[in-house]
Scaffold this active site. Structure first.
Site, mmCIF file in Angstrom:
data_model
loop_
_atom_site.group_PDB
_atom_site.id
_atom_site.type_symbol
_atom_site.label_atom_id
_atom_site.label_comp_id
_atom_site.label_asym_id
_atom_site.label_seq_id
_atom_site.Cartn_x
_atom_site.Cartn_y
_atom_site.Cartn_z
ATOM 1 N N ARG A 166 23.790 2.280 17.838
ATOM 2 C CA ARG A 166 23.121 2.169 19.139
ATOM 3 C C ARG A 166 23.089 0.719 19.604
ATOM 4 O O ARG A 166 23.226 0.422 20.784
ATOM 5 C CB ARG A 166 21.703 2.729 19.042
ATOM 6 C CG ARG A 166 21.677 4.222 18.765
ATOM 7 C CD ARG A 166 20.261 4.719 18.666
ATOM 8 N NE ARG A 166 20.203 6.131 18.357
ATOM 9 C CZ ARG A 166 20.005 6.620 17.128
ATOM 10 N NH1 ARG A 166 19.896 5.820 16.099
ATOM 11 N NH2 ARG A 166 19.927 7.930 16.938
ATOM 12 N N ASP A 218 13.081 10.911 17.115
ATOM 13 C CA ASP A 218 13.207 10.778 15.654
ATOM 14 C C ASP A 218 11.993 11.410 14.956
ATOM 15 O O ASP A 218 12.134 12.043 13.906
ATOM 16 C CB ASP A 218 13.301 9.294 15.270
ATOM 17 C CG ASP A 218 14.220 8.536 16.211
ATOM 18 O OD1 ASP A 218 15.308 8.135 15.806
ATOM 19 O OD2 ASP A 218 13.841 8.379 17.400
ATOM 20 N N ARG A 251 12.484 15.059 14.930
ATOM 21 C CA ARG A 251 13.444 15.445 13.877
ATOM 22 C C ARG A 251 12.746 15.433 12.515
ATOM 23 O O ARG A 251 12.948 16.330 11.689
ATOM 24 C CB ARG A 251 14.620 14.457 13.859
ATOM 25 C CG ARG A 251 15.555 14.635 15.043
ATOM 26 C CD ARG A 251 16.613 13.537 15.098
ATOM 27 N NE ARG A 251 17.587 13.814 16.148
ATOM 28 C CZ ARG A 251 18.285 12.901 16.801
ATOM 29 N NH1 ARG A 251 18.118 11.616 16.519
ATOM 30 N NH2 ARG A 251 19.146 13.236 17.724
ATOM 31 N N HIS A 307 14.546 2.668 17.427
ATOM 32 C CA HIS A 307 15.268 3.946 17.513
ATOM 33 C C HIS A 307 16.693 3.621 17.071
ATOM 34 O O HIS A 307 17.561 3.325 17.878
ATOM 35 C CB HIS A 307 15.229 4.482 18.944
ATOM 36 C CG HIS A 307 16.151 5.659 19.171
ATOM 37 N ND1 HIS A 307 16.058 6.828 18.475
ATOM 38 C CD2 HIS A 307 17.197 5.826 20.023
ATOM 39 C CE1 HIS A 307 17.000 7.678 18.875
ATOM 40 N NE2 HIS A 307 17.711 7.084 19.821
HETATM 41 N N1 LIG Z 1 16.700 7.672 23.525
HETATM 42 C C1 LIG Z 1 17.261 8.656 22.855
HETATM 43 O O1 LIG Z 1 16.653 9.206 21.927
HETATM 44 C C2 LIG Z 1 18.661 9.083 23.257
HETATM 45 C C3 LIG Z 1 19.217 10.277 22.775
HETATM 46 C C4 LIG Z 1 20.494 10.632 23.205
HETATM 47 C C5 LIG Z 1 21.225 9.784 24.058
HETATM 48 N N2 LIG Z 1 20.634 8.629 24.481
HETATM 49 C C6 LIG Z 1 21.348 7.691 25.380
HETATM 50 O O2 LIG Z 1 21.296 8.182 26.711
HETATM 51 C C7 LIG Z 1 22.371 7.576 27.458
HETATM 52 C C8 LIG Z 1 23.117 8.669 28.237
HETATM 53 O O3 LIG Z 1 23.769 9.542 27.338
HETATM 54 P P1 LIG Z 1 24.600 10.795 27.917
HETATM 55 O O4 LIG Z 1 25.050 11.570 26.746
HETATM 56 O O5 LIG Z 1 23.834 11.457 29.001
HETATM 57 O O6 LIG Z 1 25.862 10.041 28.555
HETATM 58 P P2 LIG Z 1 26.815 10.611 29.737
HETATM 59 O O7 LIG Z 1 28.031 9.778 29.689
HETATM 60 O O8 LIG Z 1 26.925 12.080 29.629
HETATM 61 O O9 LIG Z 1 25.971 10.292 31.064
HETATM 62 C C9 LIG Z 1 25.713 8.994 31.502
HETATM 63 C C10 LIG Z 1 25.707 9.036 33.016
HETATM 64 O O10 LIG Z 1 25.263 7.767 33.493
HETATM 65 C C11 LIG Z 1 25.969 7.539 34.717
HETATM 66 N N3 LIG Z 1 25.870 6.118 35.063
HETATM 67 C C12 LIG Z 1 26.529 5.072 34.499
HETATM 68 N N4 LIG Z 1 26.143 3.931 35.120
HETATM 69 C C13 LIG Z 1 25.235 4.274 36.060
HETATM 70 C C14 LIG Z 1 24.476 3.539 37.007
HETATM 71 N N5 LIG Z 1 24.575 2.201 37.100
HETATM 72 N N6 LIG Z 1 23.640 4.218 37.829
HETATM 73 C C15 LIG Z 1 23.530 5.558 37.759
HETATM 74 N N7 LIG Z 1 24.238 6.309 36.878
HETATM 75 C C16 LIG Z 1 25.064 5.662 36.037
HETATM 76 C C17 LIG Z 1 27.391 8.028 34.427
HETATM 77 O O11 LIG Z 1 28.114 8.272 35.622
HETATM 78 C C18 LIG Z 1 27.083 9.302 33.628
HETATM 79 O O12 LIG Z 1 27.018 10.452 34.464
HETATM 80 C C19 LIG Z 1 23.240 6.855 26.423
HETATM 81 O O13 LIG Z 1 22.927 5.481 26.425
HETATM 82 C C20 LIG Z 1 22.825 7.491 25.110
HETATM 83 O O14 LIG Z 1 23.079 6.679 23.992
HETATM 84 C C21 LIG Z 1 19.386 8.278 24.116
#
Ligand SMILES: NC(=O)c1ccc[n+]([C@@H]2O[C@H](COP(=O)([O-])OP(=O)(O)OC[C@H]3O[C@@H](n4cnc5c(N)ncnc54)[C@H](O)[C@@H]3O)[C@@H](O)[C@H]2O)c1
Length: 323
Positions: free
Chosen positions: A92, A152, A155, A179
């Site tokens: 991450r 987490d 989980r 995280h």
């Molecule tokens: N916090 C947590 O526990 C957790 C868990 C899972 C994923 N995540 C994180 O969440 C984020 C998204 O994951 P995902 O699987 O949905 O990815 P994804 O690629 O499916 O979706 C990301 C979206 O963000 C959009 N995007 C990019 N830049 C942008 C901007 N400036 N303004 C608006 N939209 C924008 C993209 O077009 C895309 O549709 C990642 O950073 C991932 O690591 C966090």
């Protein structure tokens, strides 16, 4: 006196796997009146909104639409799920350079709209990006939080409930810190039905080596995202539920204790780092940081996790300016 109708509005930035799954979960809980989805790829957001909106006959009443930056002005909660996600084998923390500039631009848009919302950052690395968002916004720390180790901890609770063969609702347990790879289990805070886990577990059927098994459970928590990403490319269902829990707590002023990412200012001997710690969460975001009586070993693990994040922040702020 005439009362103005003030719809409970949630703006979700990023309509990808996490953003859309969160929207889907939130819509079914009757927690929001309006859900606005914003994505840099507007057509993609249109598609997600249409797909979600076609289920409206089966949801509680909620309006789902493609948002624009003006929607920040009237939002109660803004959830940031935008940005690059982990590629297989990528940690991450590897993501921070990619996503921090994006967060800065989003925060500038939000601030320009005079928004009074609570910001919840979910994009990774969540603790670093929460820090960037908080500093960039200039807002009080209670209003800019991250999803932290809420997922987490879920989980962890799930795995403990499986291990002890008991309802997950009766398992109180927290993963603290980053995280990410330096997170750890706060065993001293872990209870099943009010009984400390070390006393409860010897009563479990078939638990012969609890000390060894508890290490395996923590490793499974830490590695679960890597496993899921290897299997199917991304994690999104459970984080969608975790975000629904955080946002529901804010919208309903529930004062739930959740391990959101928040700025520490001396608590646990840590300063100027955001990480997952038990907090009382309600309508103002973080109402209180709980200073639990951790064991000396747990305190050391928390400080080590904070040091990891501090290193990432130093590396980042060496590259970009945060006013
Ligand atoms: N916090 C947590 O526990 C957790 C868990 C899972 C994923 N995540 C994180 O969440 C984020 C998204 O994951 P995902 O699987 O949905 O990815 P994804 O690629 O499916 O979706 C990301 C979206 O963000 C959009 N995007 C990019 N830049 C942008 C901007 N400036 N303004 C608006 N939209 C924008 C993209 O077009 C895309 O549709 C990642 O950073 C991932 O690591 C966090």
């Amino acid at each position: 006196m005439k009362t103005m109708y003030n719809p409970r509005k949630v703006v979700i930035v990023g309509a990808g796997a996490v953003g859309s799954t969160f929207a889907y979960a939130l819509a079914q809980k009757s927690l929001a009146d309006e859900i606005a989805l914003i994505d840099v790829n507007r057509e993609y957001a249109e598609g997600q909104v249409l797909d979600l909106a076609h289920g409206l006959p089966y949801y509680p009443s909620v309006e789902i639409y493609v948002g624009k930056k003006e929607d920040y002005a009237t939002a109660h909660v803004i959830v940031i799920t935008a940005g690059a996600k982990q590629a297989p084998g990528e940690s991450r923390l590897d993501l921070f350079q990619k996503n921090s500039r994006m967060i800065e631009a989003l925060i500038d848009d939000i601030v320009s709209q005079n928004s009074q919302a609570i910001i919840v950052v979910a994009s990774n690395p969540v603790d670093v990006l929460t820090h960037v968002a908080l500093k960039r916004s200039g807002w009080p720390k209670n209003r800019v939080i991250g999803s932290g180790t809420v997922l987490d901890s879920a989980r962890f609770r799930y795995l403990l409930s499986q291990h002890c063969n008991v309802d997950v609702g009766n398992v109180h347990a927290y993963i603290l810190g980053e995280h990410g790879d330096s997170e750890f289990a706060a065993w001293s805070m872990t209870h099943v039905g009010g009984v400390p886990i070390d006393e409860y577990c010897p009563m479990c059927d078939g638990c012969d080596d609890w000390v060894k098994q508890r290490e395996e459970i923590v490793s499974q928590v830490r590695e679960s995202a890597y496993h899921i990403i290897n299997y199917k490319g991304a994690t999104y269902f459970a984080i969608g539920m975790a975000l629904t829990r955080i946002v529901g707590t804010i919208l309903q002023d529930q004062r739930s204790v959740l391990t959101v990412s928040t700025l520490l200012e001396g608590e646990y001997g840590i300063n100027d780092v955001c990480l997952g710690i038990p907090c009382v969460v309600g309508k103002n975001g973080v109402h209180k940081v709980i200073e639990a009586n951790l064991t000396p070993d747990e305190k050391k693990l928390l400080q080590k996790s904070a040091a990891t994040l501090e290193g990432a922040l130093k590396e980042l702020y060496g590259e970009i300016t945060v006013d």
